[in-house]
Design a protein around this motif. Sequence first.
Motif, PDB file in Angstrom:
ATOM      1  N   ASP A  30       0.825  -1.218   0.000  1.00  0.00           N
ATOM      2  CA  ASP A  30       0.000   0.000   0.000  1.00  0.00           C
ATOM      3  C   ASP A  30       0.856   1.264   0.000  1.00  0.00           C
ATOM      4  N   ASP A  31       2.173   1.094   0.114  1.00  0.00           N
ATOM      5  CA  ASP A  31       3.069   2.262   0.128  1.00  0.00           C
ATOM      6  C   ASP A  31       2.952   3.016  -1.180  1.00  0.00           C
ATOM      7  N   THR A  32       2.881   4.333  -1.052  1.00  0.00           N
ATOM      8  CA  THR A  32       2.753   5.186  -2.226  1.00  0.00           C
ATOM      9  C   THR A  32       3.803   6.273  -2.104  1.00  0.00           C
ATOM     10  N   SER A  33       4.583   6.453  -3.169  1.00  0.00           N
ATOM     11  CA  SER A  33       5.660   7.438  -3.076  1.00  0.00           C
ATOM     12  C   SER A  33       5.609   8.373  -4.270  1.00  0.00           C
ATOM     13  N   ALA A  34       6.175   9.548  -4.060  1.00  0.00           N
ATOM     14  CA  ALA A  34       6.313  10.500  -5.170  1.00  0.00           C
ATOM     15  C   ALA A  34       7.589  11.290  -4.945  1.00  0.00           C
ATOM     16  N   PHE A  35       8.022  11.981  -5.992  1.00  0.00           N
ATOM     17  CA  PHE A  35       9.227  12.813  -5.939  1.00  0.00           C
ATOM     18  C   PHE A  35      10.420  11.966  -5.490  1.00  0.00           C
ATOM     19  N   ASP A  36      10.620  10.833  -6.184  1.00  0.00           N
ATOM     20  CA  ASP A  36      11.746   9.925  -5.934  1.00  0.00           C
ATOM     21  C   ASP A  36      11.831   9.488  -4.473  1.00  0.00           C
ATOM     22  N   GLY A  37      10.651   9.258  -3.882  1.00  0.00           N
ATOM     23  CA  GLY A  37      10.626   8.715  -2.526  1.00  0.00           C
ATOM     24  C   GLY A  37      10.570   9.773  -1.434  1.00  0.00           C
ATOM     25  N   ALA A  44      -4.713   2.702   1.968  1.00  0.00           N
ATOM     26  CA  ALA A  44      -5.399   1.413   2.105  1.00  0.00           C
ATOM     27  C   ALA A  44      -5.953   0.951   0.765  1.00  0.00           C
ATOM     28  N   ARG A  45      -5.793  -0.344   0.476  1.00  0.00           N
ATOM     29  CA  ARG A  45      -6.283  -1.036  -0.726  1.00  0.00           C
ATOM     30  C   ARG A  45      -5.455  -0.778  -1.991  1.00  0.00           C
ATOM     31  N   LYS A  46      -4.480   0.171  -1.942  1.00  0.00           N
ATOM     32  CA  LYS A  46      -3.773   0.510  -3.173  1.00  0.00           C
ATOM     33  C   LYS A  46      -3.044  -0.700  -3.761  1.00  0.00           C
ATOM     34  N   GLY A  47      -2.407  -1.511  -2.891  1.00  0.00           N
ATOM     35  CA  GLY A  47      -1.652  -2.660  -3.387  1.00  0.00           C
ATOM     36  C   GLY A  47      -2.528  -3.625  -4.155  1.00  0.00           C
ATOM     37  N   ARG A  48      -3.649  -3.965  -3.567  1.00  0.00           N
ATOM     38  CA  ARG A  48      -4.510  -4.955  -4.250  1.00  0.00           C
ATOM     39  C   ARG A  48      -5.142  -4.390  -5.524  1.00  0.00           C
ATOM     40  N   VAL A  49      -5.484  -3.095  -5.485  1.00  0.00           N
ATOM     41  CA  VAL A  49      -6.071  -2.476  -6.691  1.00  0.00           C
ATOM     42  C   VAL A  49      -5.046  -2.521  -7.827  1.00  0.00           C
ATOM     43  N   GLU A 223      -9.638   5.858  -4.511  1.00  0.00           N
ATOM     44  CA  GLU A 223     -11.001   5.929  -5.074  1.00  0.00           C
ATOM     45  C   GLU A 223     -10.922   6.162  -6.598  1.00  0.00           C
ATOM     46  N   ALA A 224     -10.001   7.014  -7.017  1.00  0.00           N
ATOM     47  CA  ALA A 224      -9.846   7.280  -8.463  1.00  0.00           C
ATOM     48  C   ALA A 224      -9.338   6.029  -9.183  1.00  0.00           C
ATOM     49  N   TYR A 225      -8.363   5.322  -8.572  1.00  0.00           N
ATOM     50  CA  TYR A 225      -7.834   4.105  -9.201  1.00  0.00           C
ATOM     51  C   TYR A 225      -8.968   3.079  -9.344  1.00  0.00           C
ATOM     52  N   GLU A 226      -9.814   3.004  -8.301  1.00  0.00           N
ATOM     53  CA  GLU A 226     -10.926   2.033  -8.346  1.00  0.00           C
ATOM     54  C   GLU A 226     -11.943   2.438  -9.406  1.00  0.00           C
ATOM     55  N   GLU A 227     -12.096   3.744  -9.598  1.00  0.00           N
ATOM     56  CA  GLU A 227     -13.010   4.207 -10.649  1.00  0.00           C
ATOM     57  C   GLU A 227     -12.480   3.807 -12.032  1.00  0.00           C
ATOM     58  N   VAL A 228     -11.181   3.937 -12.220  1.00  0.00           N
ATOM     59  CA  VAL A 228     -10.574   3.527 -13.489  1.00  0.00           C
ATOM     60  C   VAL A 228     -10.840   2.033 -13.724  1.00  0.00           C
ATOM     61  N   ALA A 229     -10.595   1.239 -12.692  1.00  0.00           N
ATOM     62  CA  ALA A 229     -10.808  -0.212 -12.803  1.00  0.00           C
ATOM     63  C   ALA A 229     -12.271  -0.499 -13.128  1.00  0.00           C
ATOM     64  N   ALA A 230     -13.180   0.145 -12.404  1.00  0.00           N
ATOM     65  CA  ALA A 230     -14.615  -0.111 -12.612  1.00  0.00           C
ATOM     66  C   ALA A 230     -15.028   0.256 -14.038  1.00  0.00           C
ATOM     67  N   ARG A 231     -14.478   1.370 -14.551  1.00  0.00           N
ATOM     68  CA  ARG A 231     -14.853   1.777 -15.915  1.00  0.00           C
ATOM     69  C   ARG A 231     -14.414   0.754 -16.950  1.00  0.00           C
ATOM     70  N   LEU A 232     -13.323   0.020 -16.631  1.00  0.00           N
ATOM     71  CA  LEU A 232     -12.847  -1.010 -17.572  1.00  0.00           C
ATOM     72  C   LEU A 232     -13.481  -2.369 -17.275  1.00  0.00           C
ATOM     73  N   GLY A 233     -14.333  -2.404 -16.260  1.00  0.00           N
ATOM     74  CA  GLY A 233     -14.992  -3.665 -15.912  1.00  0.00           C
ATOM     75  C   GLY A 233     -14.115  -4.606 -15.104  1.00  0.00           C
ATOM     76  N   VAL A 234     -13.068  -4.072 -14.468  1.00  0.00           N
ATOM     77  CA  VAL A 234     -12.188  -4.918 -13.644  1.00  0.00           C
ATOM     78  C   VAL A 234     -12.727  -4.913 -12.219  1.00  0.00           C
ATOM     79  N   THR A 235     -13.042  -6.105 -11.687  1.00  0.00           N
ATOM     80  CA  THR A 235     -13.504  -6.139 -10.297  1.00  0.00           C
ATOM     81  C   THR A 235     -12.309  -6.413  -9.392  1.00  0.00           C
ATOM     82  N   ILE A 236     -12.260  -5.689  -8.286  1.00  0.00           N
ATOM     83  CA  ILE A 236     -11.134  -5.808  -7.351  1.00  0.00           C
ATOM     84  C   ILE A 236     -11.627  -6.530  -6.098  1.00  0.00           C
ATOM     85  N   ASP A 237     -10.931  -7.629  -5.761  1.00  0.00           N
ATOM     86  CA  ASP A 237     -11.278  -8.377  -4.529  1.00  0.00           C
ATOM     87  C   ASP A 237     -10.721  -7.671  -3.311  1.00  0.00           C
TER      88      ASP A 237
END
Length: 237
Positions: A30-37, A44-49, A223-237
């Motif tokens: 679930d770690d999220t980084s920007a600007f070279d760390g 939460a949930r980012k890894g599985r998405v 939430e945005a990543y999940e929206e992208v997935a939903a628009r493509l019909g990808v279900t996330i467990d």
Amino acid sequence: MEKREQLYAGKAKSVFTTDDPNLLILHFRDDTSAFDGEKMEQLARKGRVNNQFNAFIMEKLAAAGVPTHFERLLNQDEVLVKRLTMIPVECVVRNFAAGSLVRRLGVEEGKELDPPTFEFFLKNDALHDPMVNEYHIRAFGWASDSEVAQMKAYSFKVNEVLRQLFGAAGMLLVDFKLEFGLFQGEVVLGDEFSPDGCRLWDADTRKKLDKDRFRQGLGGVVEAYEEVAARLGVTID
Ligand code: ADP
Ligand code: UDP
């Protein structure tokens, strides 16, 4: 397939050996980084998405003739992949100006690039991933000329396939980063394709649906990543 030794813990994924020397397990954290760390948070949930979204995209790309490291999903946040010898450059394709291109050239964000552009960056956080060209890649032996040609050809093929896929779901594929490696002498797409490594905008409103939400502190990242997935019909467990 069981995890054995941890080979590497990157900024977003951990890499494990398996009993098969040709296969690795990638664990999407679930770690999220920007600007070279420099900016780091747990979302939460980012890894599985990203794991499940990446699996969907890798299968689409393989079906379109791009060789990938993807073997199979193991669980919500782990995937089995071919063990590649990674080529230490990032390949970036852009369809619209954004990010470092805007900063570097002073062009307006959102300007369509026709034809799309291609850039190489050296994968090196300490040096802030500097831009490099084919002469540097050749001189320092990071890849051969034919590997360079293959990475470019596959990158444009990925753009063709994914621009269409996201376009049909009402999104603009603004830009993206790919990493390739070698498997038994062949160039193969590795790492991941997810909203962490691309820019996606809603086609009508241009709302950002990718990691720029995190970089710019806009909120609603997963939430945005999940929206992208939903628009493509990808279900996330
Ligand atoms: P980073 O290294 O940029 O912090 P990650 O946290 O995503 O990135 O770590 C994953 C690491 O695994 C990256 O260094 C990536 O190049 C490497 N990698 C991705 N796919 C493969 C593969 N199939 N074989 C070997 N290494 C891989
Ligand atoms: N990108 C990435 N990893 C990097 C650098 C860039 O995944 O280390 C992605 C980034 O998310 C964007 C594209 O590559 O989709 C182009 O990034 P850019 O050069 O504009 O850099 P940035 O604005 O992210 O610094």
